[in-house]
Design a protein around this motif. Sequence first.
Motif, mmCIF file in Angstrom:
data_model
loop_
_atom_site.group_PDB
_atom_site.id
_atom_site.type_symbol
_atom_site.label_atom_id
_atom_site.label_comp_id
_atom_site.label_asym_id
_atom_site.label_seq_id
_atom_site.Cartn_x
_atom_site.Cartn_y
_atom_site.Cartn_z
ATOM 1 N N ALA A 119 9.148 -16.537 8.746
ATOM 2 C CA ALA A 119 8.231 -17.471 9.057
ATOM 3 C C ALA A 119 6.185 -17.473 8.135
ATOM 4 N N LEU A 120 7.023 -16.271 8.474
ATOM 5 C CA LEU A 120 5.359 -16.248 7.357
ATOM 6 C C LEU A 120 5.847 -16.437 5.846
ATOM 7 N N ALA A 121 6.636 -16.374 5.199
ATOM 8 C CA ALA A 121 7.399 -16.917 4.083
ATOM 9 C C ALA A 121 7.065 -18.665 4.406
ATOM 10 N N GLU A 122 7.529 -19.078 4.823
ATOM 11 C CA GLU A 122 7.566 -20.400 5.351
ATOM 12 C C GLU A 122 6.343 -21.191 5.743
ATOM 13 N N ALA A 123 4.811 -20.411 6.502
ATOM 14 C CA ALA A 123 3.711 -21.323 6.719
ATOM 15 C C ALA A 123 3.222 -21.530 5.873
ATOM 16 N N ASP A 124 2.753 -22.852 5.751
ATOM 17 C CA ASP A 124 2.025 -23.805 4.927
ATOM 18 C C ASP A 124 0.245 -24.517 5.538
ATOM 19 N N ASN A 125 0.696 -23.846 7.128
ATOM 20 C CA ASN A 125 -0.978 -24.773 7.365
ATOM 21 C C ASN A 125 -0.484 -23.721 8.936
ATOM 22 N N TYR A 126 -1.815 -23.998 9.615
ATOM 23 C CA TYR A 126 -2.145 -23.240 11.044
ATOM 24 C C TYR A 126 -3.229 -23.906 11.453
ATOM 25 N N THR A 127 -2.873 -23.834 13.034
ATOM 26 C CA THR A 127 -3.982 -24.344 13.828
ATOM 27 C C THR A 127 -4.504 -23.465 14.867
ATOM 28 N N ILE A 128 -6.062 -23.725 15.259
ATOM 29 C CA ILE A 128 -5.948 -22.228 16.360
ATOM 30 C C ILE A 128 -6.810 -23.759 17.816
ATOM 31 N N HIS A 129 -6.315 -23.269 18.878
ATOM 32 C CA HIS A 129 -6.673 -23.780 20.076
ATOM 33 C C HIS A 129 -6.977 -22.629 20.748
ATOM 34 N N GLY A 130 -8.442 -22.819 21.044
ATOM 35 C CA GLY A 130 -9.047 -21.300 21.904
ATOM 36 C C GLY A 130 -8.075 -19.958 21.099
ATOM 37 N N ASP A 131 -7.608 -19.450 22.065
ATOM 38 C CA ASP A 131 -7.085 -18.455 21.612
ATOM 39 C C ASP A 131 -5.860 -18.019 20.533
ATOM 40 N N THR A 132 -5.308 -19.494 20.663
ATOM 41 C CA THR A 132 -4.108 -19.478 20.271
ATOM 42 C C THR A 132 -3.903 -19.850 18.922
ATOM 43 N N LEU A 133 -3.646 -19.011 18.154
ATOM 44 C CA LEU A 133 -3.002 -19.385 16.496
ATOM 45 C C LEU A 133 -1.812 -19.455 15.796
ATOM 46 N N SER A 134 -1.369 -20.908 15.175
ATOM 47 C CA SER A 134 0.370 -21.276 15.354
ATOM 48 C C SER A 134 0.393 -21.322 14.214
ATOM 49 N N LEU A 135 1.805 -20.202 13.409
ATOM 50 C CA LEU A 135 1.560 -21.266 11.789
ATOM 51 C C LEU A 135 2.583 -22.190 12.194
ATOM 52 N N ASN A 136 2.406 -23.142 11.573
ATOM 53 C CA ASN A 136 3.249 -24.293 10.846
ATOM 54 C C ASN A 136 4.104 -24.443 9.815
ATOM 55 N N LYS A 137 4.748 -25.420 9.725
ATOM 56 C CA LYS A 137 5.363 -25.810 8.437
ATOM 57 C C LYS A 137 5.386 -27.296 8.378
ATOM 58 N N ALA A 138 5.061 -27.807 7.692
ATOM 59 C CA ALA A 138 5.155 -29.618 7.681
ATOM 60 C C ALA A 138 3.830 -29.632 8.667
ATOM 61 N N ASP A 139 4.109 -31.734 8.655
ATOM 62 C CA ASP A 139 3.885 -31.368 10.351
ATOM 63 C C ASP A 139 4.517 -31.340 11.365
ATOM 64 N N ARG A 140 3.792 -30.313 12.107
ATOM 65 C CA ARG A 140 4.168 -29.541 13.730
ATOM 66 C C ARG A 140 4.892 -28.824 13.726
ATOM 67 N N LEU A 141 6.003 -28.609 12.880
ATOM 68 C CA LEU A 141 6.796 -27.371 13.105
ATOM 69 C C LEU A 141 6.100 -26.201 12.848
ATOM 70 N N ILE A 142 6.176 -25.395 14.414
ATOM 71 C CA ILE A 142 5.888 -24.760 14.793
ATOM 72 C C ILE A 142 6.335 -23.603 14.519
ATOM 73 N N LEU A 143 6.414 -22.261 14.185
ATOM 74 C CA LEU A 143 7.160 -21.701 13.037
ATOM 75 C C LEU A 143 6.347 -19.766 14.145
ATOM 76 N N ALA A 144 5.167 -19.933 14.841
ATOM 77 C CA ALA A 144 5.122 -18.973 15.450
ATOM 78 C C ALA A 144 3.480 -18.639 15.642
ATOM 79 N N ARG A 145 3.659 -18.464 17.174
ATOM 80 C CA ARG A 145 2.592 -18.448 18.248
ATOM 81 C C ARG A 145 1.603 -16.975 18.369
ATOM 82 N N PHE A 146 0.706 -17.111 18.366
ATOM 83 C CA PHE A 146 0.228 -16.056 18.540
ATOM 84 C C PHE A 146 -1.399 -16.042 19.838
ATOM 85 N N MET A 147 -1.323 -14.687 20.186
ATOM 86 C CA MET A 147 -2.728 -14.811 20.638
ATOM 87 C C MET A 147 -3.284 -13.514 20.221
#
Length: 157
Positions: A119-147
Amino acid sequence: MRYLFLFLSGLWLLSACNTNKNSDGNAAGGVATGTAAGAITGTKWKLTELNGSPVADSINGRAPFLELHPDSVYAASGGCNSMGGAFELPGDGRILFSRARATMMACENMEVEARLGEALAEADNYTIHGDTLSLNKADRLILARFMAWRGKAPAEN
């Protein structure tokens, strides 16, 4: 010592004015464990989900996590080995990881660790909503989610 405190305070104030953007260029709002809105660095993130599947709080007796330091170095664990390297935040919610080091212990459950590394190797963008971090690939493919950890993060074993 006083100058170091003033410097760190200045950095904190600058980050408080910064708003991260997601891959669409929209502001990603929220507050991560009392830090500035959208702060991705300086917070210890607990891994909660990989490729849509929930992740246990403890794997092999360790909590899986990601921590992004302000000096562009990250540390992570999938519950067995420690991994880390450098990361870049080129802007507009983009993130790039380079894996530079990892310990090589053998543990009973290595699946989460392998998937986190991917997931770390593939991630190319991220989003943060509240206390949640999402590592994403391309448009909206969530690879990993963190609190974001509230209070004291568990010690590493």
